[in-house]
Each structure stands twice: as structure tokens, then as C-alpha cells.
Design a protein around this motif. Sequence first.
Motif, PDB file in Angstrom:
ATOM      1  N   TYR A 198       0.563  -0.960  -0.155  1.00 40.81           N
ATOM      2  CA  TYR A 198      -0.387  -0.160  -0.075  1.00 40.81           C
ATOM      3  C   TYR A 198       0.524   0.999  -0.307  1.00 40.81           C
ATOM      4  O   TYR A 198       1.823   1.386   0.736  1.00 40.81           O
ATOM      5  CB  TYR A 198      -0.631   0.301   1.338  1.00 40.81           C
ATOM      6  CG  TYR A 198      -1.728   1.141   1.435  1.00 40.81           C
ATOM      7  CD1 TYR A 198      -3.704   0.754   0.409  1.00 40.81           C
ATOM      8  CD2 TYR A 198      -1.435   2.198   1.642  1.00 40.81           C
ATOM      9  CE1 TYR A 198      -4.732   1.734  -0.058  1.00 40.81           C
ATOM     10  CE2 TYR A 198      -2.640   3.185   1.702  1.00 40.81           C
ATOM     11  CZ  TYR A 198      -4.061   2.914   0.765  1.00 40.81           C
ATOM     12  OH  TYR A 198      -5.515   4.007   0.865  1.00 40.81           O
ATOM     13  N   LEU A 232      -5.244  -4.129  -5.135  1.00 39.70           N
ATOM     14  CA  LEU A 232      -6.576  -3.330  -5.005  1.00 39.70           C
ATOM     15  C   LEU A 232      -7.463  -2.583  -5.075  1.00 39.70           C
ATOM     16  O   LEU A 232      -8.409  -2.573  -4.891  1.00 39.70           O
ATOM     17  CB  LEU A 232      -5.876  -2.231  -3.982  1.00 39.70           C
ATOM     18  CG  LEU A 232      -4.634  -2.894  -2.957  1.00 39.70           C
ATOM     19  CD1 LEU A 232      -3.770  -1.352  -2.406  1.00 39.70           C
ATOM     20  CD2 LEU A 232      -5.480  -3.466  -2.066  1.00 39.70           C
ATOM     21  N   LEU A 268     -12.701  -1.026  -6.271  1.00 40.12           N
ATOM     22  CA  LEU A 268     -12.052  -1.692  -5.129  1.00 40.12           C
ATOM     23  C   LEU A 268     -12.487  -3.322  -5.289  1.00 40.12           C
ATOM     24  O   LEU A 268     -13.617  -3.778  -5.041  1.00 40.12           O
ATOM     25  CB  LEU A 268     -11.921  -1.329  -3.695  1.00 40.12           C
ATOM     26  CG  LEU A 268     -11.842   0.357  -3.196  1.00 40.12           C
ATOM     27  CD1 LEU A 268     -12.205   1.196  -2.314  1.00 40.12           C
ATOM     28  CD2 LEU A 268     -10.495   0.211  -3.915  1.00 40.12           C
ATOM     29  N   ALA A 326      -8.671  -5.048  -1.046  1.00 39.80           N
ATOM     30  CA  ALA A 326      -9.559  -4.081  -0.344  1.00 39.80           C
ATOM     31  C   ALA A 326      -9.897  -3.474   1.184  1.00 39.80           C
ATOM     32  O   ALA A 326      -9.633  -2.877   1.587  1.00 39.80           O
ATOM     33  CB  ALA A 326      -9.291  -2.573  -1.733  1.00 39.80           C
TER      34      ALA A 326
END
Length: 169
Positions: free
Chosen positions: A37, A82, A99, A103
Motif C-alpha cells: 500500500y 486493491l 475496489l 481492499a
Amino acid sequence: MRKHTDPAAVGTLLRHVLELLDRDVAKVYEEQGLPEYRPRFSPVVRVLLAEGPLPVRDLAAAVGVTHSAASQTAAQMARAGLVTHSSDPQDARRRLVELTSKAHAVLPQIQAEWDATAAAMTELDAELSMPLADLLTEVAHALHRRPFRERITDAGQHETTCPQGEAGA
């Protein structure tokens, strides 16, 4: 950090500050078990949570970046699992960014980091002469009113029309 000695290197200083902020936020994600991330994903996640699946063009506009930047970020997010791209039911030629379940599963961790980052920013702002976001917003508005290119051009014309030694007086 070394003292910033060149007042003309504002761009370098801005990039350095952004690197410091992004690096430390990325470290927090890594420490939380989310090494894939990136801080640049957060505006996209926020928009997709609020708006649902969007074409890259609309995502770029909502985030406030170029189409190219939004496309690159969406591609990075897809590699991290994600987001996914699906066909737009209203126009099969367009692809929607949405998403993934991965995610949504890590969203509580991400949202906790957002809250902690906001609190840390409040603490940092208390050490500054004005909140950083306010200053940057003010700069952005001033540059929208009169682009930096115009300012440079006008300053260059002033330099060429003034006798040497009178410019900037």
C-alpha cells in the motif's frame, strides 16, 4: 536535515518535504503488514469508496490529477490486488476502476492510519506559522490566478528592460 541554503530551490524543498511525509506514511503501512500500500493510493480509495466504480478519466478529475497519473496509480493498485478493471455497463469501450474485496478487507487498517495521519498533521501544524494545507492551498490558488510561467516571463521582461543593477529594486 541540512539547512536549506538556496532560497531559489523551492521545488527541491517541496519535493523533499513530500518525500519525508510519504516515506514515513509508507513505513507505517509496512509496519501494519501492508507493504504494497502506498500513500498515493489513499485519494483513489477515498473517491472509490464515495463514488463507487469510475472510469479513469472521472477518477482523475475527482482526485485532482492528470489522466496519466490516475492511470498509473490504478495500475499500481491493480498489481497490489486493491483494484480491478471491469467493463462499464453503459459503454463497453470504457473500463471502470473498482475496489477489490482485498481492499475492503484492509480498509479498517487504512482508515485507522488516515486518522493517525490526520492527528499527526494537526500536531505538525501546531509547530508551523500556519497549517501546511492552508499554505499549499493558498499557493495553488495564487498560481491558478496567475501561472508561474507568466510570472517568470514578466520577470524576464523586466530584467531585459531595466538597466543593469535596477532590476528587482
